[in-house]
Write an enzyme that holds these catalytic residues in place. Structure first.
Site, PDB file in Angstrom:
ATOM      1  N   GLY A   2     150.903 150.768  46.405  1.00 37.80           N
ATOM      2  CA  GLY A   2     151.616 151.169  47.608  1.00 37.80           C
ATOM      3  C   GLY A   2     151.572 150.056  48.637  1.00 37.80           C
ATOM      4  N   SER A   3     151.670 150.413  49.888  1.00 35.33           N
ATOM      5  CA  SER A   3     151.732 149.420  50.961  1.00 35.33           C
ATOM      6  C   SER A   3     150.361 148.796  51.219  1.00 35.33           C
ATOM      7  CB  SER A   3     152.238 150.069  52.247  1.00 35.33           C
ATOM      8  OG  SER A   3     151.248 150.927  52.798  1.00 35.33           O
TER       9      SER A   3
ATOM     10  N   VAL B 197     148.179 151.004  53.737  1.00 34.74           N
ATOM     11  CA  VAL B 197     147.408 152.092  53.131  1.00 34.74           C
ATOM     12  C   VAL B 197     146.374 151.532  52.171  1.00 34.74           C
ATOM     13  CG1 VAL B 197     147.536 154.202  51.757  1.00 34.74           C
ATOM     14  CG2 VAL B 197     149.358 153.675  53.387  1.00 34.74           C
ATOM     15  N   GLY B 198     146.739 150.481  51.434  1.00 33.01           N
ATOM     16  CA  GLY B 198     145.819 149.886  50.477  1.00 33.01           C
ATOM     17  C   GLY B 198     144.557 149.347  51.117  1.00 33.01           C
TER      18      GLY B 198
ATOM     19  N   GLU C 254     147.445 147.416  43.962  1.00 33.51           N
ATOM     20  CA  GLU C 254     148.729 146.741  43.783  1.00 33.51           C
ATOM     21  C   GLU C 254     149.546 147.018  45.041  1.00 33.51           C
ATOM     22  OE1 GLU C 254     152.828 147.442  41.441  1.00 33.51           O
ATOM     23  OE2 GLU C 254     151.016 147.747  40.226  1.00 33.51           O
TER      24      GLU C 254
ATOM     25  N   CYS D 199     158.168 146.154  44.959  1.00 34.62           N
ATOM     26  CA  CYS D 199     157.176 145.258  45.574  1.00 34.62           C
ATOM     27  C   CYS D 199     157.399 143.806  45.189  1.00 34.62           C
ATOM     28  CB  CYS D 199     155.764 145.697  45.189  1.00 34.62           C
ATOM     29  SG  CYS D 199     155.461 145.735  43.406  1.00 34.62           S
TER      30      CYS D 199
END
Length: 485
Positions: A231-232, A235-236, A253, A287
């Site tokens: 994800g982003s 958030v990661g 990722e 991504c």
């Protein structure tokens, strides 16, 4: 719509359930706004139930003969083949993916399932020498136990299976939290495939919920040993921090800001084709997409003319239509954010060589050029059909511009001299880089992942085995040790 309503449930310990939360996640078709399903969210109690079920089931699964385990994945692959048309339609309905995108995702998902069949029997132990007479050192490779998988909306079938299938094949159990925009393709569909393939109950669980309901319970829970998140980067960063503070591994990722670079000796027509695909496949919601297209000034005029003509000819519309090349973005929030981003870029001095309209969630392609070198747009991920063109005067400048980003996921360079391309690729700060191809690449045997803010860890081939297994040292003393007391 029975496909969605049948699979729009929590799946815990082999049972399809209604969540016990007090509100519903609504699953919408992003093209026409049709309601596909409503799913009552899972609570913290159900997070615990799912992880405890996984923990119980994993113990016997780890002891199961790996040749027996791999039969499940052989059956799962056959099921996907048999239901291919149904899965393609689900990707179109829930993601707004075009038929091309759906076929691309399904093809890669099957490749990763095929690799999981082999992974089941791949882990090897070792016997290592010891400086102590009579000692035998055995190093076993064992499953870590239970893995939490938090998946994205853009490639939910593929990206979720990239973690779920190998994790299970290696003897682990899994709990999936799919993205709220794709709870079926990223959750219920995968559970149904493995249920029908004969995976024992409890080994795979799906929780459709939201941080507003469960907070960090999915990450903080004591059972999972690894959290696999896609994800982003925003958030990661939080996922990695919470996982680390609870002594868990995280595979992250995250976002990208890839550059596709066209050198002075490139095949311009081919580079245009690669750039259009790299930027606009699945509406740019990838991504690895080419956020920035960097072109040597000597071929800038030719490239720009051909690129803008090809982009302007892309057909935007109903993703169910085989002729459609650009479908809807995932939701109205994303559509409005992209429109605002383009408006701001033009106000700041960028020139719109192609300016697409926004109608509902349909965002037509836009091509921007002439952005100021200090524009923040050049350093952020754009998750939508907006391409940024920039020129350079020498290879050294191209390297500098390509590296001038907090991200480092993917990229590509086009040149008639392959070894020149490889030398260029070696200088770019990314986890992946491709010579004379698209920025969007994924293969089962290759370690996939990024540098800088694009993530931590790798998945694919041997990297997957490292991610989802651990080592255990057992020594055997065949003689007698002389103790000092």
């Amino acid at each position: 719509m029975s496909f969605f309503t049948d699979l729009a449930h929590q799946y815990i310990d082999g049972e399809w359930r209604t969540g016990s939360g007090s509100w519903d996640i609504i699953d919408f078709n992003p093209y026409n706004g049709e309601k596909l399903a409503a799913i009552t969210v899972a609570t913290v109690a159900e997070v615990d139930q799912a992880y405890r079920a996984a923990e119980r089931a994993q113990r016997s699964w780890a002891r199961t003969n790996p040749y027996t385990r791999r039969l499940v994945f052989e059956r799962a692959l056959r099921i996907v083949d048999e239901r291919e048309d149904e899965i393609v339609e689900a990707i179109i309905e829930e993601l707004g993916g075009t038929r091309l995108k759906a076929a691309y995702e399904l093809h890669l998902a099957k490749e990763f399932l095929r690799e999981a069949i082999q992974l089941a029997v791949r882990p090897e132990g070792r016997i290592l020498p010891s400086p102590v007479d009579g000692k035998e050192n055995r190093v076993y490779r064992l499953p870590v136990g239970v893995i939490g998988v938090i998946s994205p909306y853009n490639f939910p079938l593929l990206v979720t299976l990239k973690s779920v299938a190998p994790a299970l094949a290696l003897g682990n159990a899994v709990v999936i939290k799919p993205n709220q925009n794709t709870p079926v393709v990223g959750g219920g569909l995968i559970a149904k495939i493995f249920e029908d393939a004969g995976l024992p109950p409890g080994l795979l669980n799906v929780l459709v919920t939201d941080i507003a309901e469960i907070g960090d319970a999915l990450i903080e829970h004591p059972v999972p040993k690894v959290i696999s998140f896609a994800g982003s980067d925003r958030v990661g960063r939080h996922v990695g921090a919470v996982a680390g503070s609870n002594f868990k591994r995280s595979i992250l990722e995250l976002s990208g800001n890839s550059a596709l670079v066209v050198l002075d000796d490139a095949d311009v027509d081919y580079a245009v084709d690669a750039a259009v695909f790299s930027r606009f496949v699945y509406q740019g919601q990838v991504c690895m997409a080419a956020n920035r297209i960097l072109v040597d000034r000597s071929v800038e005029a030719e490239f720009t003319e051909k690129f803008t003509a090809k982009v302007a000819a892309l057909r935007t519309g109903d993703p169910r239509d085989p002729e459609t090349q650009i479908g809807p973005v995932i939701n109205n929030f994303q559509a409005e954010a992209l429109s605002g981003l383009v408006d701001q870029a033009v106000a700041d001095g960028a020139k719109a060589l192609v300016r697409g309209r926004t109608q509902g969630n349909l965002v037509e392609p836009t091509v921007l050029a002439g952005l100021p070198e200090d524009s923040p747009l050049l350093r952020q991920e754009i998750f939508g059909p907006v391409a940024l063109l920039a020129s350079f005067d020498a290879e050294e400048e191209a390297v500098r511009i390509a590296n001038d980003s907090p991200y480092g996921l993917s990229g590509a360079v086009h040149t008639s001299d392959v070894e020149r391309g490889v030398r260029f690729a070696q200088r770019i700060e990314t986890g992946m880089f491709h010579v004379n191809d698209s920025t969007i690449q994924d293969e089962p045997l290759i370690p996939f992942g990024g540098e800088k803010m694009s993530g931590l860890g790798r998945l694919g081939g041997d990297a997957t085995v490292e991610a989802f297994t651990t080592h255990k040292w057992i020594s055997v003393q065949h003689g007698r040790t002389r103790f000092p007391f």
